[in-house]
Design a protein around this motif. Structure first.
Motif, short mmCIF file in Angstrom:
data_model
loop_
_atom_site.label_atom_id
_atom_site.label_comp_id
_atom_site.label_asym_id
_atom_site.label_seq_id
_atom_site.Cartn_x
_atom_site.Cartn_y
_atom_site.Cartn_z
N SER A 52 11.79 5.32 2.81
CA SER A 52 10.92 4.57 3.70
C SER A 52 9.56 5.08 4.32
N THR A 53 8.53 4.33 4.19
CA THR A 53 7.22 4.98 4.71
C THR A 53 7.13 4.12 6.24
N ALA A 111 0.84 -1.30 -0.15
CA ALA A 111 -0.06 -0.05 -0.06
C ALA A 111 0.89 1.32 0.13
N THR A 112 1.43 1.54 1.32
CA THR A 112 2.10 2.86 0.99
C THR A 112 3.30 2.99 0.32
N SER A 113 3.98 1.88 0.03
CA SER A 113 5.27 1.87 -0.67
C SER A 113 4.63 2.25 -2.30
N VAL A 147 18.89 7.83 3.43
CA VAL A 147 17.44 7.37 3.78
C VAL A 147 16.65 8.47 4.01
N ILE A 148 15.54 8.51 3.46
CA ILE A 148 14.68 9.73 3.53
C ILE A 148 13.28 9.02 4.18
N MET A 149 12.62 9.57 4.86
CA MET A 149 11.50 9.05 5.45
C MET A 149 10.22 9.53 4.34
N GLY A 150 9.73 8.68 4.00
CA GLY A 150 8.63 8.82 2.72
C GLY A 150 7.19 9.14 3.16
N MET A 151 6.83 9.24 4.58
CA MET A 151 5.47 9.33 4.97
C MET A 151 4.93 10.61 4.32
#
Length: 93
Positions: free
Chosen positions: A56-57, A14-16, A68-72
């Motif tokens: 990453s979510t 889903a989120t990815s 790394v970057i937060m993807g939320m």
């Protein structure tokens, strides 16, 4: 030169999927030749070869020696511009 971007979440569904589409669109709009690799968090390590960036979510607790970057923000819509800038800085820098 093609940039490999790993987009990860807990289940790689889903989120990815949402984040991967938005990252692909961002790259296309900015002339970045990107290969998007959509995986579960547990699959990051086996997909690291040649990776320029991990988005990453979900929280990542391991250091992979790749930015790394937060993807939320791609999911929530809050802070998207800052996240897009961070992604472009890594990929264009």
């Amino acid at each position: 030169m093609k940039k490999k971007i790993i987009v990860a979440c807990g289940g790689a569904v889903a989120t990815s999927t949402i984040a991967a589409k938005k990252v692909a669109d961002l790259c296309r709009q900015n002339g970045i030749d990107a290969e998007i690799c959509q995986v579960r968090i547990s699959e990051i390590e086996s997909n690291l070869s040649g990776a320029a960036l991990i988005i990453s979510t979900a929280r990542i607790r391991k250091d992979y020696a790749v930015p790394v970057i937060m993807g939320m923000p791609f999911i929530s819509g809050i802070g998207v511009e800052n996240t897009e800038e961070a992604v472009l800085k890594v990929l264009q820098g």
